[in-house]
Design an enzyme around this catalytic site. Structure first.
Site, PDB file in Angstrom:
ATOM      1  N   GLU A  65      -4.712   2.741   9.015  1.00  0.00           N
ATOM      2  CA  GLU A  65      -5.879   2.079   9.612  1.00  0.00           C
ATOM      3  C   GLU A  65      -5.996   0.614   9.178  1.00  0.00           C
ATOM      4  O   GLU A  65      -6.399  -0.239   9.963  1.00  0.00           O
ATOM      5  CB  GLU A  65      -7.139   2.842   9.192  1.00  0.00           C
ATOM      6  N   ASP A  66      -5.641   0.307   7.949  1.00  0.00           N
ATOM      7  CA  ASP A  66      -5.967  -1.010   7.387  1.00  0.00           C
ATOM      8  C   ASP A  66      -4.769  -1.878   7.008  1.00  0.00           C
ATOM      9  O   ASP A  66      -4.964  -2.994   6.509  1.00  0.00           O
ATOM     10  CB  ASP A  66      -6.839  -0.832   6.139  1.00  0.00           C
TER      11      ASP A  66
END
Ligand code: ZN
Length: 181
Positions: A65-66
């Site tokens: 996600e990051d």
């Protein structure tokens, strides 16, 4: 060196390198790895150290996600079990943020028991951050909205693990006392 220790060291190194330039949103701007370490520790304590894959997934849970990490990369490095766990707690970033948060509440109850455990540890760590170092631009109302959302997601994780649920409840109660939720 046991397999579990090797796996843990590999996951720690991978996570530290992938998140190297990231910091938490809170006013003290903690290195992102602090959050990952805390999630992994909560999972290690809850399982008595017995689920090495879940403990490693705690370190890796925000990588897709990051960071630029991909599911294929995690699968190649750590195998299909850990990759599947990370995938289960990864939001689809092509969906707008508000909708993603709504979908988490809607879908969490359908996740596997271990994904729910990971989610509970993640929420608990985030609540500790909101307590100790909330984002400077969060109004009291914004904090209360976050607490209500975290509660709704945790409700979907009921029955996954008593230790993690107790940890979440204790952190949530401290936040609610502090911010008046
Ligand atoms: Zn997280």
């Amino acid at each position: 060196m046991t397999g579990a220790t090797l796996l843990f060291a590999k996951a720690l190194d991978f996570a530290a390198r992938k998140h190297v330039h990231q910091r938490r949103k809170g006013e003290s701007r903690e290195p992102y790895i602090n959050h990952l370490a805390q999630v992994s520790r909560l999972l290690a304590e809850a399982t008595g150290g017995r689920d090495a894959a879940l403990i490693a997934a705690g370190l890796l849970h925000d990588a897709i996600e990051d960071t630029d990490a991909t599911l294929a990369e995690i699968e190649a490095e750590f195998g299909s079990d850990i990759a599947a766990l990370v995938a289960e707690v990864t939001d689809d970033k092509s969906i707008p943020w508000v909708e993603r948060k709504r979908l988490q509440v809607k879908h969490v109850a359908t996740k596997s028991k271990r994904a729910k455990m990971l989610k509970l540890a993640d929420l608990t760590s985030n609540l500790h951050s909101v307590l100790e170092s909330p984002p400077a631009d969060w109004s009291p109302e914004r904090k209360r909205r976050y607490l209500a959302w975290a509660r709704a997601v945790a409700d979907g994780c009921r029955g996954a693990d008593a230790t993690l649920e107790e940890g979440f409840e204790a952190a949530w109660r401290r936040c609610a006392d502090k911010y008046g939720a």
